[in-house]
Scaffold this active site. Structure first.
Site, PDB file in Angstrom:
ATOM      1  N   HIS A  64       1.108  -0.763  -0.311  1.00 41.12           N
ATOM      2  CA  HIS A  64       0.074  -0.195   0.431  1.00 41.12           C
ATOM      3  C   HIS A  64       0.733   1.031   0.082  1.00 41.12           C
ATOM      4  CE1 HIS A  64       0.748  -0.638   4.367  1.00 41.12           C
ATOM      5  NE2 HIS A  64       0.867   1.263   4.584  1.00 41.12           N
ATOM      6  N   HIS A 120       1.948   3.972   2.209  1.00 40.67           N
ATOM      7  CA  HIS A 120       2.273   5.155   2.678  1.00 40.67           C
ATOM      8  C   HIS A 120       3.396   4.661   2.807  1.00 40.67           C
ATOM      9  CE1 HIS A 120      -1.823   3.997   5.903  1.00 40.67           C
ATOM     10  NE2 HIS A 120      -2.046   5.553   5.058  1.00 40.67           N
ATOM     11  N   ASP A 134       5.732   5.184   4.935  1.00 39.83           N
ATOM     12  CA  ASP A 134       6.566   4.067   5.853  1.00 39.83           C
ATOM     13  C   ASP A 134       6.914   2.167   4.702  1.00 39.83           C
ATOM     14  OD1 ASP A 134       3.819   3.500   6.659  1.00 39.83           O
ATOM     15  OD2 ASP A 134       4.753   2.449   8.488  1.00 39.83           O
ATOM     16  N   HIS A 135       6.576   2.776   3.474  1.00 37.02           N
ATOM     17  CA  HIS A 135       5.892   0.580   3.295  1.00 37.02           C
ATOM     18  C   HIS A 135       6.810   1.194   1.793  1.00 37.02           C
ATOM     19  CE1 HIS A 135       3.742  -1.639   6.010  1.00 37.02           C
ATOM     20  NE2 HIS A 135       3.649  -0.165   5.859  1.00 37.02           N
ATOM     21  N   HIS A 178      -7.454  -0.304   5.527  1.00 36.56           N
ATOM     22  CA  HIS A 178      -6.111   0.349   6.255  1.00 36.56           C
ATOM     23  C   HIS A 178      -6.387   1.714   5.137  1.00 36.56           C
ATOM     24  CE1 HIS A 178      -2.647   1.518   8.231  1.00 36.56           C
ATOM     25  NE2 HIS A 178      -2.252   1.334   6.766  1.00 36.56           N
ATOM     26  N   ASP A 222      -0.676  -3.764   6.518  1.00 37.41           N
ATOM     27  CA  ASP A 222      -0.885  -3.154   7.995  1.00 37.41           C
ATOM     28  C   ASP A 222      -2.378  -3.082   7.732  1.00 37.41           C
ATOM     29  OD1 ASP A 222       1.174  -1.989   7.934  1.00 37.41           O
ATOM     30  OD2 ASP A 222       0.950   0.503   7.916  1.00 37.41           O
ATOM     31  N   HIS A 252       4.265  -4.251  10.993  1.00 41.00           N
ATOM     32  CA  HIS A 252       4.923  -3.796  11.413  1.00 41.00           C
ATOM     33  C   HIS A 252       5.217  -4.161  13.282  1.00 41.00           C
ATOM     34  CE1 HIS A 252       4.272   0.547  11.119  1.00 41.00           C
ATOM     35  NE2 HIS A 252       3.607   0.210  10.076  1.00 41.00           N
TER      36      HIS A 252
HETATM   37 FE    FE Z   1       2.455   0.652   8.557  1.00 41.00          FE
HETATM   38 ZN    ZN Z   2       0.321   1.668   6.312  1.00 38.10          ZN
END
Ligand code: FE
Ligand code: ZN
Length: 257
Positions: free
Chosen positions: A53, A55, A57-58, A111, A130, A168
């Site tokens: 996805h 985001h 942080d990915h 999400h 996530d 995570h």
């Molecule tokens: Fe994340």
């Molecule tokens: Zn995420």
């Protein structure tokens, strides 16, 4: 069995590295630096990037990784993924270049609106970003409770032995919430001890398995009468069905400390 190695990133992210000999693919590289450090110290060549996805942080590390390695980027068709070369959705399947792992794509919105998972029936592995966490689930940033419940139900229906590689390390906090929802769940005390022992040894709690998640993850258990009763008691009212129970669990967790 294909080795799948956790590369810790930021405070609690895992970037998963799939290795075959001297070649490697990475899943959800939010940061390039720890990936490049791992590749260099192990003399590995990057052969593919996979994203669940959009985001940061990915996917934040993708541009820098592609400056070093001109590799394909597999990601969700319905989201903006930097450098994406292959846009994927439900029922697509790929064989990850360089490491030969076959992966089927599953749409799991909730999400984010276009979130996808990658599943291998042969290798019994699931990369779910996530959406499904060990003993928990992602927040509903872009989707509805009904969408997220449907997505989690798809993942819960995978074979029990499937290893769950999520994005995570939230497991211990999730298990504290699980114990508040289901104090009588016979599987929880043992799982809490096992996962805490891994953390005490400095190890990831992941992967978990779909079987463990079905037994102890409250977000997969909204249909269990005791879980529905706990959600209803917390809400202070009767709840009208499984999606409402799930939505109430998610809200309860948002404020849980
Ligand atoms: Fe994340
Ligand atoms: Zn995420």
């Amino acid at each position: 069995m294909t080795p799948i190695i956790p590369i810790p990133a930021f405070t609690d992210n895992y970037i998963w590295l799939i290795r075959d000999g001297r070649r490697a693919a990475v899943v959800d590289p939010g940061d390039a630096a720890p990936v490049l450090a791992y590749l260099d110290s192990n003399a590995l060549e990057l052969t593919a990037i996979i994203a669940t996805h959009h985001h940061g942080d990915h996917v934040g590390g993708i541009p820098e990784l592609r400056r070093r390695f001109d590799v394909p980027v597999y990601g969700p068709a319905r989201e903006a993924i930097p450098g994406r070369t292959h846009a994927l959705a439900q029922d697509d399947s790929i064989v990850v270049p360089g490491v030969g792992l076959p992966l089927a794509v599953i749409d799991i919105p909730g999400h984010t609106a276009g979130h996808i998972a990658f599943f291998s029936a042969d290798a019994e592995v699931l990369f779910c970003g996530d959406t499904l966490f060990a003993a928990g689930c992602g927040r509903l940033f872009e989707g509805t409770p009904a969408q997220m419940w449907a997505s989690l139900s798809k993942l819960a229906a995978l074979p029990a032995a499937t290893r769950v590689y999520c994005g995570h390390e939230y497991t211990m906090a999730n298990l504290r919430f699980a114990a508040a929802v289901e104090p009588g769940n016979a599987g929880l005390p043992g799982r809490i001890l096992r996962e805490q022992a891994k953390r005490d040894a400095g190890l990831p709690t992941l992967p978990s398995t779909i079987g463990e998640e079905r037994a102890t993850n409250p977000f997969l258990r909204a249909e269990v009468p005791g879980v529905a009763a706990a959600a209803s008691a917390h809400a202070g009212r009767a709840l009208g069905g499984v999606v409402e129970v799930f939505a109430q669990l998610r809200e309860w967790k948002n404020g849980f400390r």
